[in-house]
Write a protein that holds these residues in place. Structure first.
Motif, PDB file in Angstrom:
ATOM      1  N   MET A 182       0.817  -1.212   0.000  1.00  0.00           N
ATOM      2  CA  MET A 182       0.000   0.000   0.000  1.00  0.00           C
ATOM      3  C   MET A 182       0.844   1.251   0.000  1.00  0.00           C
ATOM      4  O   MET A 182       0.413   2.304  -0.452  1.00  0.00           O
ATOM      5  N   VAL A 231      -8.608   5.080  12.450  1.00  0.00           N
ATOM      6  CA  VAL A 231      -7.495   4.254  12.934  1.00  0.00           C
ATOM      7  C   VAL A 231      -6.807   4.936  14.103  1.00  0.00           C
ATOM      8  O   VAL A 231      -6.435   4.297  15.093  1.00  0.00           O
ATOM      9  N   PHE A 232      -6.654   6.236  14.001  1.00  0.00           N
ATOM     10  CA  PHE A 232      -6.015   6.981  15.077  1.00  0.00           C
ATOM     11  C   PHE A 232      -6.828   6.842  16.361  1.00  0.00           C
ATOM     12  O   PHE A 232      -6.274   6.600  17.441  1.00  0.00           O
ATOM     13  N   LEU A 268      -5.194  17.142  -8.442  1.00  0.00           N
ATOM     14  CA  LEU A 268      -6.033  16.517  -7.422  1.00  0.00           C
ATOM     15  C   LEU A 268      -5.735  15.026  -7.335  1.00  0.00           C
ATOM     16  O   LEU A 268      -5.696  14.450  -6.247  1.00  0.00           O
ATOM     17  N   PHE A 269      -5.489  14.417  -8.495  1.00  0.00           N
ATOM     18  CA  PHE A 269      -5.152  12.989  -8.565  1.00  0.00           C
ATOM     19  C   PHE A 269      -3.919  12.698  -7.716  1.00  0.00           C
ATOM     20  O   PHE A 269      -3.914  11.783  -6.888  1.00  0.00           O
ATOM     21  N   VAL A 322       0.612  10.263  11.884  1.00  0.00           N
ATOM     22  CA  VAL A 322      -0.698  10.864  11.649  1.00  0.00           C
ATOM     23  C   VAL A 322      -0.698  12.330  12.033  1.00  0.00           C
ATOM     24  O   VAL A 322      -1.072  13.192  11.231  1.00  0.00           O
ATOM     25  N   GLU A 336      -0.452  18.589   5.988  1.00  0.00           N
ATOM     26  CA  GLU A 336      -1.295  18.541   4.804  1.00  0.00           C
ATOM     27  C   GLU A 336      -2.058  19.857   4.647  1.00  0.00           C
ATOM     28  O   GLU A 336      -2.325  20.291   3.536  1.00  0.00           O
ATOM     29  N   SER A 373      -2.464  10.799  -0.382  1.00  0.00           N
ATOM     30  CA  SER A 373      -2.981  10.756   0.986  1.00  0.00           C
ATOM     31  C   SER A 373      -3.096   9.328   1.507  1.00  0.00           C
ATOM     32  O   SER A 373      -3.276   9.121   2.702  1.00  0.00           O
ATOM     33  N   VAL A 383      -8.121   7.381   8.304  1.00  0.00           N
ATOM     34  CA  VAL A 383      -6.953   7.667   9.138  1.00  0.00           C
ATOM     35  C   VAL A 383      -7.394   8.120  10.526  1.00  0.00           C
ATOM     36  O   VAL A 383      -6.852   7.672  11.547  1.00  0.00           O
ATOM     37  N   VAL A 410     -10.473   7.940   2.339  1.00  0.00           N
ATOM     38  CA  VAL A 410      -9.300   7.122   2.658  1.00  0.00           C
ATOM     39  C   VAL A 410      -8.274   7.956   3.409  1.00  0.00           C
ATOM     40  O   VAL A 410      -7.750   7.561   4.441  1.00  0.00           O
ATOM     41  N   GLY A 411      -8.003   9.149   2.870  1.00  0.00           N
ATOM     42  CA  GLY A 411      -6.911   9.949   3.412  1.00  0.00           C
ATOM     43  C   GLY A 411      -7.235  10.625   4.719  1.00  0.00           C
ATOM     44  O   GLY A 411      -6.326  10.965   5.481  1.00  0.00           O
ATOM     45  N   ILE A 451     -11.460   9.437  -2.483  1.00  0.00           N
ATOM     46  CA  ILE A 451     -10.203   8.871  -1.983  1.00  0.00           C
ATOM     47  C   ILE A 451      -9.538   9.852  -1.030  1.00  0.00           C
ATOM     48  O   ILE A 451      -9.109   9.480   0.072  1.00  0.00           O
ATOM     49  N   LEU A 452      -9.473  11.120  -1.441  1.00  0.00           N
ATOM     50  CA  LEU A 452      -8.769  12.118  -0.617  1.00  0.00           C
ATOM     51  C   LEU A 452      -9.409  12.233   0.761  1.00  0.00           C
ATOM     52  O   LEU A 452      -8.716  12.276   1.772  1.00  0.00           O
ATOM     53  N   ILE A 453     -10.743  12.261   0.807  1.00  0.00           N
ATOM     54  CA  ILE A 453     -11.408  12.514   2.079  1.00  0.00           C
ATOM     55  C   ILE A 453     -11.638  11.222   2.846  1.00  0.00           C
ATOM     56  O   ILE A 453     -11.267  11.114   4.009  1.00  0.00           O
ATOM     57  N   LEU A 490     -12.013  11.288  -7.034  1.00  0.00           N
ATOM     58  CA  LEU A 490     -10.760  11.636  -6.356  1.00  0.00           C
ATOM     59  C   LEU A 490     -11.038  12.193  -4.968  1.00  0.00           C
ATOM     60  O   LEU A 490     -10.288  11.937  -4.025  1.00  0.00           O
ATOM     61  N   VAL A 520      -0.240   7.832   4.296  1.00  0.00           N
ATOM     62  CA  VAL A 520      -0.354   7.900   5.759  1.00  0.00           C
ATOM     63  C   VAL A 520      -0.998   6.630   6.295  1.00  0.00           C
ATOM     64  O   VAL A 520      -0.523   6.010   7.247  1.00  0.00           O
ATOM     65  N   MET A 521      -2.099   6.259   5.638  1.00  0.00           N
ATOM     66  CA  MET A 521      -2.848   5.078   6.059  1.00  0.00           C
ATOM     67  C   MET A 521      -1.941   3.852   6.026  1.00  0.00           C
ATOM     68  O   MET A 521      -1.939   3.041   6.955  1.00  0.00           O
ATOM     69  N   SER A 561      -4.796  13.092  -4.007  1.00  0.00           N
ATOM     70  CA  SER A 561      -5.689  12.098  -3.407  1.00  0.00           C
ATOM     71  C   SER A 561      -4.966  10.770  -3.237  1.00  0.00           C
ATOM     72  O   SER A 561      -5.125  10.107  -2.214  1.00  0.00           O
ATOM     73  N   PHE A 562      -4.123  10.391  -4.215  1.00  0.00           N
ATOM     74  CA  PHE A 562      -3.419   9.122  -4.025  1.00  0.00           C
ATOM     75  C   PHE A 562      -2.272   9.280  -3.049  1.00  0.00           C
ATOM     76  O   PHE A 562      -1.920   8.334  -2.336  1.00  0.00           O
ATOM     77  N   MET A 610     -11.745   1.120   3.935  1.00  0.00           N
ATOM     78  CA  MET A 610     -10.873   1.827   3.004  1.00  0.00           C
ATOM     79  C   MET A 610     -10.972   1.214   1.613  1.00  0.00           C
ATOM     80  O   MET A 610     -11.123   1.927   0.617  1.00  0.00           O
TER      81      MET A 610
END
Lengths: 344, 177
Positions: free
Chosen positions: A87, B78-79, A115-116, A148, A155, A122, B75, B70-71, B66-68, B63, A125-126, A119-120, B43
């Protein structure tokens, strides 16, 4: 044959292979560059045994990492433990697909490329967090928690700076952003002080946030060796660790590509001439590697910050300043619409 | 340029992957006993959902998903988990009549499912619009600031209240001795 290569899926596949090769080669040789740079700054030769001037060192390192057993320590969450390196490696590869390396050298030119990338980016961190958590190791979990708070803190100014740039350029299309900066080097967004007098400050904020987001010293809280052994990667050995390491360099490459495109004119020539064709990638890679060199230089020149001063820097300095530049840009766009090409 | 011979199959395969990720991720999120795996499932489901948005001609929304989600959202979850829960699989059910409770839950969920299924089969569906907008940033921005400006402003008010609430909660623990 040419017909076959022109097919869209085949073209994308070729680009993906090229991107993977590019990332792999970069990761291998940036490690060498880093060790050489560290040696230079610490007045020692650095790796110099394998091959002339140590240029075969990455190969030796790679073979060593591949030959090591991939251990999953007992008590870990084996599935997540194995998934985390994947990941962490996948997002930068995805991001590189939209980066224009030259006039027409881009795998997929999205009209929302910026934006692409974010978004990827981000997802990183996970992945680090899951790796740290799945390790079931105190150091790794502390590191995951640090990752985190650090990445959330940095960010915000990064995105604020990018919004400022968006207002100036008026597009999310990375190729379009580069096209707007054609001509001499004072047309680069970095030097467009008549658009926004704080443009160089914006670049410094972006670069600082990039260092923090990629967990580079002086902000490498995620793997602060002297405090946390190796942070989130403590339990990883062999190629698991190697993939995390490659991903770090891949993220640096993506960050420097983005900085080059947004601020340094991408593949545009700085002197107005010598552009087009093969000069595009030459200029692009030149600028990108100059930025990467700066990243390495900063790592070995500055000591690691303390965690609270790291957070203070973001929340008390970078965020207010980046908000200020955002407001200033907005005000200038309202008051002096004639300097903004994107409004016409 | 002549079209790729198997283009339709490729597109279908990608669509199937997106659907599979959404459903599979949701199943992992619902069935997993370890909470951290549940979040990972969420996720995966969000990534699949982003793919579905893309197929619905909304790359911007994809997008943002994913940004909001997943990112940021995953997060944050999980925190929160890290700060509270020891990572142990759930033990045996301690409550008495566990089977009775789960039977009741099953009956209720079956009822809800039947109701929703009946509604979706018999409800009057409006014909799906061909293309509401081009899904570009410009179109989304325009509709946010014209048609949907009131919800947009209300959301910002909600977020402001949330920030203030978080500040109030965090401040009370930090009085100087």
């Amino acid at each position: 044959m040419i017909d076959f290569l022109n097919l869209e899926p085949v073209r994308i596949l070729l680009y993906l292979v090229a991107i993977c090769a590019f990332v792999g080669a970069n990761a291998a040789y940036l490690v060498l560059a880093e060790r050489k740079g560290a040696g230079r700054i610490q007045r020692r030769p650095g790796p110099n045994e394998a091959g002339p001037a140590g240029i075969l060192q990455p190969l030796a390192d790679g073979i060593k990492l591949l030959a090591k057993q991939v251990m999953v320590p007992p008590g870990t969450d084996a599935l997540l433990f194995r998934a985390a390196p994947l990941m962490v490696m996948a997002p930068p590869l995805m991001c590189l697909a939209t980066i224009p390396f030259g006039d027409s050298i881009v795998a997929v030119n999205l009209n929302i490329g910026l934006l692409f990338v974010f978004s990827f980016g981000s997802i990183n961190v996970m992945a680090l967090m899951l790796g740290g958590w799945a390790s079931r190791n105190k150091y790794a979990i502390i590191s995951a928690a640090r990752v985190v708070s650090q990445s959330v803190a940095y960010e915000i100014p990064m995105l604020l700076v990018v919004i400022t740039m968006l207002m100036v350029t008026g597009t999310l299309d990375l190729s379009e952003v580069v096209k707007q900066q054609a001509g001499w080097f004072w047309h680069w967004n970095l030097f467009k002080v008549w658009v926004n007098p704080l443009m160089p400050v914006t670049f410094v904020i972006f670069f600082t946030c990039m260092l923090a987001e990629t967990n580079r010293a002086p902000f490498d809280m995620a793997e602060a060796e002297s405090e946390l052994v190796a942070g989130a990667f403590t339990e990883y050995g062999g190629m698991g660790f190697g993939v995390f390491f490659m991903a770090e360099y891949a993220n640096i490459v993506v960050g420097c590509c983005l900085a080059t495109i947004l601020f340094l004119g991408g593949w545009q020539s700085p002197i107005g001439a010598l552009s087009g064709g093969l000069w595009g990638p030459v200029w692009f890679l030149g600028k990108m590697y100059a930025l990467i060199f700066t990243v390495i230089w900063i790592r070995w020149t500055f000591p690691r910050t303390q965690f609270y001063s790291l957070l203070n820097l973001s929340w008390k300095i970078l965020i207010p300043v980046s908000l200020g530049t955002l407001l200033l840009t907005g005000a200038m766009m309202k008051l002096m619409p004639f300097v903004f090409p994107s409004l016409h | 340029m002549k079209p790729f011979p198997f283009a339709d199959y490729l597109v279908f395969a990608i669509f199937a992957v997106a659907v599979g990720l959404t459903v599979g991720g949701a199943l992992i999120a619902a069935l997993s006993t370890r909470i951290i795996r549940g979040v990972s499932g969420l996720m995966i489901s969000c990534v699949g959902l982003a793919g579905l948005y893309y197929f619905l001609n909304s790359p911007f929304l994809a997008l943002m998903e994913i940004l909001i989600y997943v990112g940021a959202v995953c997060v944050t979850i999980v925190f929160g988990v890290m700060l509270s829960e020891p990572d142990e699989p759930a033990g045996e059910e301690k409550r008495r009549h566990a089977r009775l409770w789960s039977g009741g839950a099953l009956a209720v969920s079956a009822l809800v499912f039947a109701g929703v299924a009946w509604l979706s089969l018999h409800g009057p569906w409006t014909a799906p619009a061909k293309l509401v907008s081009d899904g570009s940033v410009r179109a989304v921005g325009l509709s946010l600031l014209t048609t949907y400006s009131l919800p947009f402003e209300l959301i910002s008010a909600v977020l402001l209240v949330a920030i203030l609430g978080a500040l109030v909660i965090a401040r009370s623990g930090r009085t100087k001795e």
